[in-house]
Design a protein around this motif. Structure first.
Motif, mmCIF file in Angstrom:
data_model
loop_
_atom_site.group_PDB
_atom_site.id
_atom_site.type_symbol
_atom_site.label_atom_id
_atom_site.label_comp_id
_atom_site.label_asym_id
_atom_site.label_seq_id
_atom_site.Cartn_x
_atom_site.Cartn_y
_atom_site.Cartn_z
ATOM 1 N N CYS A 85 -1.480 -1.369 2.981
ATOM 2 C CA CYS A 85 -2.051 -1.604 4.310
ATOM 3 C C CYS A 85 -3.198 -2.615 4.232
ATOM 4 C CB CYS A 85 -2.528 -0.283 4.930
ATOM 5 S SG CYS A 85 -4.043 0.380 4.193
ATOM 6 N N CYS A 102 -2.125 3.878 -0.072
ATOM 7 C CA CYS A 102 -0.737 3.412 -0.018
ATOM 8 C C CYS A 102 -0.515 2.140 -0.825
ATOM 9 C CB CYS A 102 -0.307 3.183 1.435
ATOM 10 S SG CYS A 102 -1.019 1.694 2.197
ATOM 11 N N CYS A 151 -6.122 -1.364 1.972
ATOM 12 C CA CYS A 151 -5.747 -1.337 0.551
ATOM 13 C C CYS A 151 -5.733 -2.752 -0.017
ATOM 14 C CB CYS A 151 -4.375 -0.685 0.372
ATOM 15 S SG CYS A 151 -4.443 1.114 0.470
ATOM 16 N N CYS A 158 -7.813 3.440 3.565
ATOM 17 C CA CYS A 158 -6.356 3.312 3.721
ATOM 18 C C CYS A 158 -5.875 4.061 4.969
ATOM 19 C CB CYS A 158 -5.665 3.877 2.478
ATOM 20 S SG CYS A 158 -3.885 4.067 2.668
HETATM 21 ZN ZN ZN Z 1 -3.338 1.791 2.451
#
Ligand code: ZN
Length: 348
Positions: free
Chosen positions: A98, A95, A101, A109
């Protein structure tokens, strides 16, 4: 119409006709030209898969041509792909926002698994904006569609080798002579590592030797003795488990030297517990690690390796099947035949 292979029960695949998907904003629909079988698909075919409740579409290693392009998505970066372009993608993307990430662990993720796409054993598959933004590439002309479909499994292996930390000149035992074992041994060799491939299927070991890989035939040699004989009696610097077998998981720590690393690449059913000798972990400082999936950088590196032909992937495709004969392909895999098969929806 689009033919879509559905896994409706263990050992039962049905081809269904659906209308060709209409791409959402920012997405494309790809006409599949090659989709490869892999171990996860075979596991699902044999006993089902917790992440793929049946009936389910399946297949996730693919490449093809852009058939339709969805309307512009004002929230997404323009992807730049046009109708007719040959593309190679993986089936997931992180994504980018998050905790994991933002901390360089995209493979963990929060939503990478929930948003992955399945259904490459079909005439058409939709690729969403999220994947186009990070994990989709124009296919080089001289790379076949089947070779390009290795982007996803190779990204897994690139991540695995990076996760292990490779030291040129070290000896790494690769346990398993399937597609993932053969990819690992070749990627390790690219990094100057001496890879020792352990297997028990004559035709696969033969293929490994034809790729100039060093092999141990577990049917005729005692694996531990053979590893010790090749490492000055110390054991390997590292071992990578690529069979997904509980027995091999439990044996793996005995193959590395004091201070060695064992990497568990082949997943086991989620309820599985395994046992190791505590003295190997404590007194011998053997480290146990488990790489999972991959992030965007690994996909980029896998793309370069395929584009520049740094490793051989075509020999890993044992046979090509017409999509309508997918049941025959899985029956053959289930029977222990072949390494990977390619499904070609356009083949007669
Ligand atoms: Zn993520």
């Amino acid at each position: 119409m689009s033919r879509v292979a559905m896994l409706i029960a263990p050992h039962r695949i049905e081809i269904r006709e659906e209308s060709i998907p209409t791409p959402s904003p920012g997405a494309i629909v790809v006409r599949v030209r090659a989709a490869l079988t892999d171990g996860t698909d075979l596991k699902a075919y044999r006993r089902g898969h917790p992440q793929m409740p049946m009936p389910t579409r399946f297949g996730h290693e693919f490449s093809g041509d852009v058939a339709t392009v969805g309307p512009l998505d004002p929230a997404a970066q323009p992807h730049g792909f046009a109708v007719g372009d040959a593309v190679m993608c993986v089936h997931s993307a992180p994504c980018g926002a998050c905790y994991w990430c933002l901390h360089g662990e995209e493979e963990l993720c929060e939503t990478i698994m929930a948003t992955k796409i399945l259904g490459a054993y079909a005439d058409y598959i939709e690729v969403p904006a999220r994947i186009l933004a990070r994990n989709c590439y124009a296919k080089p002309k001289d790379l076949s569609y089947a070779e390009a479909a290795f982007l996803e499994p190779l990204a897994c292996v690139v991540h695995s080798v990076e996760f292990l930390g490779h030291k040129p000149g070290s000896t790494v035992v690769v346990l398993g002579d399937g597609g993932f074992g053969l990819l690992h041994a070749q990627v390790l060799r690219r990094h100057g590592v001496h890879a020792l491939l352990v297997g028990r299927r004559p035709e696969r070991l033969e293929l490994a030797r034809s790729l100039d890989l060093d092999t141990i035939d577990a049917r005729t040699e005692l694996t531990l003795a053979a590893i010790l004989a090749r490492t000055g009696g110390r054991g390997a610097d590292a071992a990578i488990e690529c069979t997904g077998s509980q027995e091999v998981w439990q044996q793996a720590p005995s193959y590395v030297r004091r201070g060695g690393v064992v990497s568990f690449f082949g997943g086991l059913p989620s309820s599985t517990n395994v046992e190791f000798s505590s003295s190997r972990l404590h007194y011998d400082e053997v480290r146990l690690i488990g790489p999972f999936h991959f992030g965007t950088k690994s996909v980029g590196r896998a793309f370069e390796m395929l584009r520049d032909r740094e490793i051989a992937v075509a020999p890993l495709i044992t046979r090509t099947f017409e999509l309508a004969r997918i049941s025959d392909a899985f029956a053959a895999l289930d029977n222990g035949e072949g390494i990977k098969f390619a499904m070609d929806p356009s083949a007669a």
